[in-house]
Design an enzyme around this catalytic site. Sequence first.
Site, mmCIF file in Angstrom:
data_model
loop_
_atom_site.group_PDB
_atom_site.id
_atom_site.type_symbol
_atom_site.label_atom_id
_atom_site.label_comp_id
_atom_site.label_asym_id
_atom_site.label_seq_id
_atom_site.Cartn_x
_atom_site.Cartn_y
_atom_site.Cartn_z
ATOM 1 N N CYS A 326 0.788 -1.227 0.000
ATOM 2 C CA CYS A 326 0.000 0.000 0.000
ATOM 3 C C CYS A 326 0.827 1.287 0.000
ATOM 4 O O CYS A 326 0.467 2.232 -0.730
ATOM 5 C CB CYS A 326 -1.012 0.000 1.145
ATOM 6 S SG CYS A 326 -0.495 -0.759 2.666
ATOM 7 N N ARG A 355 7.031 -11.466 5.071
ATOM 8 C CA ARG A 355 6.583 -11.427 6.458
ATOM 9 C C ARG A 355 7.488 -12.324 7.301
ATOM 10 O O ARG A 355 7.720 -13.490 6.943
ATOM 11 C CB ARG A 355 5.134 -11.915 6.565
ATOM 12 C CG ARG A 355 4.162 -11.237 5.580
ATOM 13 C CD ARG A 355 3.720 -9.874 6.071
ATOM 14 N NE ARG A 355 2.919 -9.160 5.082
ATOM 15 C CZ ARG A 355 1.610 -9.356 4.892
ATOM 16 N NH1 ARG A 355 0.963 -10.255 5.601
ATOM 17 N NH2 ARG A 355 0.956 -8.648 3.979
ATOM 18 N N GLN A 373 0.807 -10.923 -3.228
ATOM 19 C CA GLN A 373 -0.575 -10.488 -3.036
ATOM 20 C C GLN A 373 -1.155 -9.968 -4.346
ATOM 21 O O GLN A 373 -0.482 -9.251 -5.089
ATOM 22 C CB GLN A 373 -0.642 -9.377 -1.993
ATOM 23 C CG GLN A 373 -0.316 -9.819 -0.580
ATOM 24 C CD GLN A 373 -0.510 -8.698 0.409
ATOM 25 O OE1 GLN A 373 -0.035 -7.588 0.205
ATOM 26 N NE2 GLN A 373 -1.204 -8.976 1.500
ATOM 27 N N ASP A 375 -2.949 -7.432 -5.022
ATOM 28 C CA ASP A 375 -3.240 -6.287 -4.175
ATOM 29 C C ASP A 375 -3.795 -5.134 -4.996
ATOM 30 O O ASP A 375 -3.197 -4.739 -5.998
ATOM 31 C CB ASP A 375 -1.941 -5.844 -3.493
ATOM 32 C CG ASP A 375 -2.160 -5.443 -2.055
ATOM 33 O OD1 ASP A 375 -3.317 -5.450 -1.606
ATOM 34 O OD2 ASP A 375 -1.167 -5.130 -1.379
ATOM 35 N N HIS A 377 -5.489 -1.092 -4.591
ATOM 36 C CA HIS A 377 -5.790 0.068 -3.755
ATOM 37 C C HIS A 377 -6.581 1.060 -4.594
ATOM 38 O O HIS A 377 -6.168 1.423 -5.690
ATOM 39 C CB HIS A 377 -4.509 0.680 -3.203
ATOM 40 C CG HIS A 377 -3.802 -0.240 -2.255
ATOM 41 N ND1 HIS A 377 -2.796 -1.079 -2.658
ATOM 42 C CD2 HIS A 377 -3.998 -0.469 -0.932
ATOM 43 C CE1 HIS A 377 -2.388 -1.786 -1.622
ATOM 44 N NE2 HIS A 377 -3.098 -1.446 -0.573
ATOM 45 N N LYS A 460 -12.432 -3.606 8.361
ATOM 46 C CA LYS A 460 -12.403 -4.387 7.124
ATOM 47 C C LYS A 460 -13.537 -5.397 7.090
ATOM 48 O O LYS A 460 -14.061 -5.829 8.122
ATOM 49 C CB LYS A 460 -11.075 -5.111 6.972
ATOM 50 C CG LYS A 460 -10.816 -6.205 8.013
ATOM 51 C CD LYS A 460 -9.469 -6.890 7.781
ATOM 52 C CE LYS A 460 -9.209 -7.951 8.843
ATOM 53 N NZ LYS A 460 -7.900 -8.613 8.669
ATOM 54 N N HIS A 506 -8.384 -0.712 0.564
ATOM 55 C CA HIS A 506 -7.402 -1.782 0.364
ATOM 56 C C HIS A 506 -8.170 -3.055 0.017
ATOM 57 O O HIS A 506 -9.159 -3.385 0.672
ATOM 58 C CB HIS A 506 -6.604 -2.049 1.648
ATOM 59 C CG HIS A 506 -5.889 -0.862 2.210
ATOM 60 N ND1 HIS A 506 -4.523 -0.776 2.266
ATOM 61 C CD2 HIS A 506 -6.362 0.286 2.767
ATOM 62 C CE1 HIS A 506 -4.178 0.362 2.848
ATOM 63 N NE2 HIS A 506 -5.284 1.030 3.154
#
Length: 633
Positions: A326, A355, A373, A375, A377, A460, A506
């Site tokens: 992000c 991670r 991911q 991902d 945004h 979320k 997100h």
Amino acid sequence: MRVNGELRDLAHLLNDGDEVEGVAIASADGLNILRHSAAHVLAQAVQNINPEAKLGIGPPIKDGFYYDFDVETSFTPEDLKALEKSMEKIIKSGQRFIRRVTTDGEAKVELSAEPYKLELIGLKGSELGEGAAEVGSGDLTIYDNVDPQTGATVWKDLCRGPHLPNTRMIGNGFALTRVASAYWRGNENNKQLQRIYGTAWPTKDELRAHQERLEEAARRDHRRLGVDLDLFSFPEEIGSGLAVFHPKGGIMRRVMEDYSRKRHEESGYDFVYSPHISKSNLFEISGHLQTYADGMFPPIRMDEELDEQGNIKKAGQDYYLKPMNCPFHILIYRSQPRSYRDLPLRMFEFGTVYRNEKSGVLHGLTRVRGLTQDDAHLFVTKENMEQELTDVLSFVLGLLKDYGLNDFYLELSTKEEGNPKFVGSDDIWKTATATLEKVAADSGLELIPDPGGAAFYGPKISVQARDAIGRTWQMSTIQLDFNLPERFDLEYTSAEGTKERPVMIHRALFGSVERFFGVLTEHYAGHFPPWLAPVQVVCVPIADAFSDYLHGIAAELRKSGVRITVDDSDDRMQKKIRNHTMNKVPFMLIAGEEDQKAGAVSFRFRDGTQENGILVAEAIERILGAIRDKVQV
């Protein structure tokens, strides 16, 4: 029972005006009480056999319970059998669970031989960690196991409760399942204890059904199937939690990603790319270093210069492997002035992040240290954020259905009041939470609250999907964020010419490609639908003379993008069929002399059924149709 909303034992004394609600043993609360009671019986059995064993903690967990022990010698499978027999005797004896309120001082005297219990006495709130099942914010209590014949206490444990009225109610629907090591209170700096896991159900039949589900889950385990089907591996030379995808797994992963890219393009997303590493300042601004440092890999010191004497001539900087995508997408947004006409702006990336997961929680592809991911945004105005969230949720559910998942419910994760982890004003959180709750409710799906489960920057929605055997997996997350746009001072020019703050959404659809790969492997038990299968068709000639005929058919299918091979090996035909069935190939085309003369093939499916004399044109159309329509065969 539940008294004024709180779980209590049946021995609880009621006051005038108390609201009382019964708790069925088959309910979620009832099962927890059953399993917590079984954990106490296990601990008693251990100390009956080994009086020197020291007690840790013994909470109920999903589908079962565990209890931790400090013992000199590790437990063996034979020990578990002996403990089950001892538990049976305790259960049949009908000992009563009696709750007794005590003081810290009295408890320390009574439990002076139990060092781990002594450590828990006096702890409150967030200090408790894994000890929350033993003590809490209310009265300190000990549970006595009382012989119903003599009235004598035969065993005791520090515990919050509640418990069943007596051990006989546990019945025979229990089993001890395995032994593991666990650090005391989950801290790797503490001593390692022995943890015995068990399961308990209201009846023997329910226990057997649970065991059958576990056996089926073991057959579907993606870690085993990944090896059997040659999809991926975790070489020791690379490190724990870091996977490599083999050619077959690579094909399947590419197909998954390509289809996702196509759907995102159709829905107005722009593709972006970002590096794997960044200076620490980026994560200081985003708040990750303050709230997520334990989940990040240690910093890499770079750009430092030394003089000839080894002294620092130029100070270096700390760089971090990125744990999230992000902040990078935010910088892309901020790279130029934005207008309300640019919004909503939807950025998408297959971004690899890292991670620093503890080794004890790593699990195949579903919990790794390096993950990609899918991902996205989205930067939106406050006026259009509700519609955009609705569209995102619809998009997410539709795409998951395309991959074969169809049974969903939602979780709404919110902040925990007073927890400093959560940043931003209460008003912002209330607005964000109310908006997500409305979007979730409007979807018509079941909505379950998840207090305290929000990201540090906003609430979320999590899409929970049930697989083919009824297990629940967290899939997509949709997070509403007012805070990061504030931290990075993001702006757009409104229609009136004023500077306004965008809202950020997100969204990770798969969660991670690796985890989704593992989930699909278990959902399908390796029998992937033709459109996803690494090898979609294998041609098997009855004899070498018919190989060229099948190669011609394969060439036609290959022109349409079908992943097809011809097995020209020296193996006998039956062995070839067996091998490709074990490899879970969706279709096999078999041809001999009669097939070649008729311009036909025998059409064999992976369940062992076969249709003979199918004209080649029909066989090709059936294969292409199954791939095109994403059907399972």
